[in-house]
Write a protein that holds these residues in place. Structure first.
Motif, PDB file in Angstrom:
ATOM      1  N   MET A   1      12.843 -30.575   5.233  1.00 13.62           N
ATOM      2  CA  MET A   1      14.232 -30.652   5.645  1.00 13.62           C
ATOM      3  C   MET A   1      14.775 -29.250   5.908  1.00 13.62           C
ATOM      4  SD  MET A   1      16.798 -32.557   6.402  1.00 13.62           S
ATOM      5  CE  MET A   1      16.265 -34.148   5.751  1.00 13.62           C
ATOM      6  N   VAL A   2      15.528 -29.081   7.003  1.00 13.86           N
ATOM      7  CA  VAL A   2      16.067 -27.778   7.359  1.00 13.86           C
ATOM      8  C   VAL A   2      17.214 -27.426   6.426  1.00 13.86           C
ATOM      9  CG1 VAL A   2      17.274 -26.472   9.129  1.00 13.86           C
ATOM     10  CG2 VAL A   2      15.389 -27.985   9.769  1.00 13.86           C
ATOM     11  N   ASN A   3      17.113 -26.249   5.813  1.00 10.00           N
ATOM     12  CA  ASN A   3      18.170 -25.733   4.946  1.00 10.00           C
ATOM     13  C   ASN A   3      19.238 -25.081   5.820  1.00 10.00           C
ATOM     14  OD1 ASN A   3      19.672 -23.777   3.319  1.00 10.00           O
ATOM     15  ND2 ASN A   3      18.224 -24.315   1.684  1.00 10.00           N
ATOM     16  N   GLU A   4      20.512 -25.466   5.638  1.00  5.00           N
ATOM     17  CA  GLU A   4      21.587 -24.944   6.476  1.00  5.00           C
ATOM     18  C   GLU A   4      21.698 -23.431   6.382  1.00  5.00           C
ATOM     19  OE1 GLU A   4      25.339 -26.882   6.101  1.00  5.00           O
ATOM     20  OE2 GLU A   4      24.483 -28.888   6.187  1.00  5.00           O
ATOM     21  N   ASP A   5      21.389 -22.877   5.212  1.00  4.46           N
ATOM     22  CA  ASP A   5      21.450 -21.424   5.062  1.00  4.46           C
ATOM     23  C   ASP A   5      20.359 -20.728   5.869  1.00  4.46           C
ATOM     24  OD1 ASP A   5      23.600 -21.656   3.328  1.00  4.46           O
ATOM     25  OD2 ASP A   5      22.319 -21.776   1.544  1.00  4.46           O
ATOM     26  N   GLN A   6      19.240 -21.422   6.052  1.00  5.07           N
ATOM     27  CA  GLN A   6      18.117 -20.837   6.792  1.00  5.07           C
ATOM     28  C   GLN A   6      18.215 -21.085   8.294  1.00  5.07           C
ATOM     29  OE1 GLN A   6      14.840 -22.832   4.855  1.00  5.07           O
ATOM     30  NE2 GLN A   6      14.559 -21.159   3.377  1.00  5.07           N
ATOM     31  N   LEU A   7      19.063 -22.046   8.692  1.00  2.69           N
ATOM     32  CA  LEU A   7      19.119 -22.457  10.097  1.00  2.69           C
ATOM     33  C   LEU A   7      19.373 -21.294  11.056  1.00  2.69           C
ATOM     34  CD1 LEU A   7      18.975 -24.689  12.187  1.00  2.69           C
ATOM     35  CD2 LEU A   7      21.385 -25.213  11.725  1.00  2.69           C
ATOM     36  N   PRO A   8      20.345 -20.406  10.795  1.00  2.00           N
ATOM     37  CA  PRO A   8      20.559 -19.294  11.742  1.00  2.00           C
ATOM     38  C   PRO A   8      19.314 -18.448  11.968  1.00  2.00           C
ATOM     39  CG  PRO A   8      22.379 -19.443  10.185  1.00  2.00           C
ATOM     40  CD  PRO A   8      21.302 -20.362   9.679  1.00  2.00           C
ATOM     41  N   PHE A   9      18.537 -18.227  10.910  1.00  2.00           N
ATOM     42  CA  PHE A   9      17.320 -17.420  11.035  1.00  2.00           C
ATOM     43  C   PHE A   9      16.229 -18.180  11.809  1.00  2.00           C
ATOM     44  CE2 PHE A   9      19.509 -16.294   7.081  1.00  2.00           C
ATOM     45  CZ  PHE A   9      19.781 -14.952   7.333  1.00  2.00           C
ATOM     46  N   MET A  10      16.168 -19.490  11.582  1.00  2.00           N
ATOM     47  CA  MET A  10      15.186 -20.307  12.301  1.00  2.00           C
ATOM     48  C   MET A  10      15.505 -20.351  13.794  1.00  2.00           C
ATOM     49  SD  MET A  10      14.854 -23.414   9.535  1.00  2.00           S
ATOM     50  CE  MET A  10      13.658 -24.328  10.522  1.00  2.00           C
ATOM     51  N   LEU A  11      16.791 -20.414  14.125  1.00  2.00           N
ATOM     52  CA  LEU A  11      17.181 -20.450  15.528  1.00  2.00           C
ATOM     53  C   LEU A  11      16.820 -19.156  16.240  1.00  2.00           C
ATOM     54  CD1 LEU A  11      20.665 -22.218  15.250  1.00  2.00           C
ATOM     55  CD2 LEU A  11      18.483 -23.229  15.939  1.00  2.00           C
ATOM     56  N   LYS A  12      16.850 -18.044  15.513  1.00  2.00           N
ATOM     57  CA  LYS A  12      16.484 -16.761  16.108  1.00  2.00           C
ATOM     58  C   LYS A  12      14.993 -16.678  16.430  1.00  2.00           C
ATOM     59  CE  LYS A  12      20.206 -14.080  13.948  1.00  2.00           C
ATOM     60  NZ  LYS A  12      20.537 -12.972  13.013  1.00  2.00           N
ATOM     61  N   LEU A  13      14.203 -17.565  15.828  1.00  2.00           N
ATOM     62  CA  LEU A  13      12.757 -17.548  16.041  1.00  2.00           C
ATOM     63  C   LEU A  13      12.305 -18.479  17.162  1.00  2.00           C
ATOM     64  CD1 LEU A  13      11.596 -17.620  12.300  1.00  2.00           C
ATOM     65  CD2 LEU A  13      11.582 -15.640  13.850  1.00  2.00           C
ATOM     66  N   LEU A  14      13.256 -19.164  17.810  1.00  2.00           N
ATOM     67  CA  LEU A  14      12.881 -20.154  18.821  1.00  2.00           C
ATOM     68  C   LEU A  14      12.079 -19.557  19.965  1.00  2.00           C
ATOM     69  CD1 LEU A  14      16.175 -22.270  19.003  1.00  2.00           C
ATOM     70  CD2 LEU A  14      13.943 -23.052  18.195  1.00  2.00           C
ATOM     71  N   ASP A  15      12.364 -18.309  20.322  1.00  2.45           N
ATOM     72  CA  ASP A  15      11.645 -17.693  21.445  1.00  2.45           C
ATOM     73  C   ASP A  15      10.468 -16.832  20.998  1.00  2.45           C
ATOM     74  OD1 ASP A  15      13.059 -15.665  20.308  1.00  2.45           O
ATOM     75  OD2 ASP A  15      14.043 -14.977  22.150  1.00  2.45           O
ATOM     76  N   ASP A  16      10.136 -16.909  19.711  1.00  2.00           N
ATOM     77  CA  ASP A  16       8.976 -16.174  19.200  1.00  2.00           C
ATOM     78  C   ASP A  16       7.701 -16.874  19.675  1.00  2.00           C
ATOM     79  OD1 ASP A  16       6.822 -15.204  17.454  1.00  2.00           O
ATOM     80  OD2 ASP A  16       8.433 -14.318  16.254  1.00  2.00           O
ATOM     81  N   LYS A  17       6.825 -16.150  20.317  1.00  2.71           N
ATOM     82  CA  LYS A  17       5.625 -16.742  20.919  1.00  2.71           C
ATOM     83  C   LYS A  17       4.456 -16.884  19.939  1.00  2.71           C
ATOM     84  CE  LYS A  17       7.768 -16.752  24.848  1.00  2.71           C
ATOM     85  NZ  LYS A  17       8.333 -18.023  25.368  1.00  2.71           N
ATOM     86  N   GLU A  18       4.601 -16.385  18.744  1.00  2.00           N
ATOM     87  CA  GLU A  18       3.521 -16.452  17.762  1.00  2.00           C
ATOM     88  C   GLU A  18       3.224 -17.920  17.424  1.00  2.00           C
ATOM     89  OE1 GLU A  18       0.558 -15.825  15.312  1.00  2.00           O
ATOM     90  OE2 GLU A  18       1.554 -14.168  16.387  1.00  2.00           O
ATOM     91  N   PRO A  19       1.986 -18.400  17.642  1.00  4.84           N
ATOM     92  CA  PRO A  19       1.653 -19.805  17.389  1.00  4.84           C
ATOM     93  C   PRO A  19       1.975 -20.266  15.971  1.00  4.84           C
ATOM     94  CG  PRO A  19      -0.100 -18.740  18.622  1.00  4.84           C
ATOM     95  CD  PRO A  19       0.853 -17.658  18.223  1.00  4.84           C
TER      96      PRO A  19
END
Length: 279
Positions: A1-19
């Motif tokens: 489950m996505v933690n709301e506190d972590q969500l902003p950091f996860m969104l910043k990784l959307l364009d990270d190409k690392e598999p």
């Protein structure tokens, strides 16, 4: 489950190409309801178009799981819906939520229908079925989506209300659902190949082609002028389409649309739901 506190950091990784990063995001976002629109709106995050699309793709497995988990097959299948408008509308809401991107904030389907009915009342289109027909369709407020007829979005009634576009069945459903809120009588006509609505005008039954700006078709004329009309088509013209039969047609349309797009998993889901609705 996505933690709301972590969500902003996860969104910043959307364009990270690392598999490894992308796989971790896939696992995290798939373990959601498939809709994070409220959380994203609360964070006031403005996603780039590419990130918006990527996030919607990552949320799709969650939306699939939610649809399958929350879909309630009436005992007795589609025929059991009969005049159960509440259950029928709830299934339409589930389809609408599934077809949504899970990222953009928008009101729920019932709320949008309520607002559309309020707009109709303000425009004095609630005084008769024909006035509502004119306000919704002949005016051009809602028109047939001729440029993208087979897109699954046509079955998302919320999307239809937002864009003013739809296929024959979705536009007829909007007509029926708004009319019901206004205590007007509009029913469906399950005509083969092209779904229609039905109203009475001066005491005579008339078919409404919502896809073509609410064009009126006389039931009497169509029966008299088409001597070779099939028994199935004649039955459709003369009788009100049961809600369960309408739902089955929507499910078939979605299966067909996803097959055309070669989105096999989505097509399979709607095929299985269709089969589960059989009596």
């Amino acid at each position: 489950m996505v933690n709301e506190d972590q969500l902003p950091f996860m969104l910043k990784l959307l364009d990270d190409k690392e598999p490894a990063i992308q796989e971790a995001l896939r696992e995290e976002f798939s373990d959601t309801s498939g809709d994070l629109s409220n959380e994203i709106a609360a964070l006031a995050i403005d996603l780039k178009p590419a990130d918006h699309q990527r996030l919607s793709e990552l949320l799709l497995p969650g939306r699939r799981e939610t649809l399958v988990h929350e879909w309630r097959v009436p005992q007795g299948g589609a025929d059991a819906l009969d005049e159960d408008w509440d259950s029928f509308e709830d299934l339409l809401r589930l389809i609408s939520d599934y077809l949504h991107d899970g990222v953009t904030l928008r009101p729920a389907l019932p709320d949008l229908l309520d607002m559309l009915a309020e707009d109709a009342t303000a425009a004095k289109a609630d005084r008769s079925e024909n006035k509502l027909r004119f306000w919704m369709f002949e005016s051009g407020k809602f028109v047939g989506n001729k440029d993208d007829y087979y897109t699954p979005k046509n079955s998302d009634l919320s999307w239809c209300m937002d864009t003013g576009l739809g296929n024959p069945i979705s536009l007829a459903l909007l007509f029926m659902l708004v009319a019901r809120r206004l205590d007007l009588e509009v029913s469906g006509c399950n005509y083969p190949g092209h779904f229609l609505a039905r109203i009475h005008l001066d005491g005579k039954p008339m078919l409404v082609d919502c896809f073509h700006r609410g064009r009126l078709i006389s039931v009497e004329e169509i029966l008299n002028e088409n001597k070779n009309i099939s028994p199935y088509a004649k039955q459709a013209i003369l009788s009100q389409a049961p809600l369960g039969h309408i739902m089955l047609r929507i499910l078939r349309n979605l299966e067909h649309s996803f097959n055309k797009l070669k989105q096999d998993e989505d097509a399979k889901i709607f095929k299985l739901i269709f089969e589960s609705m059989q009596p």
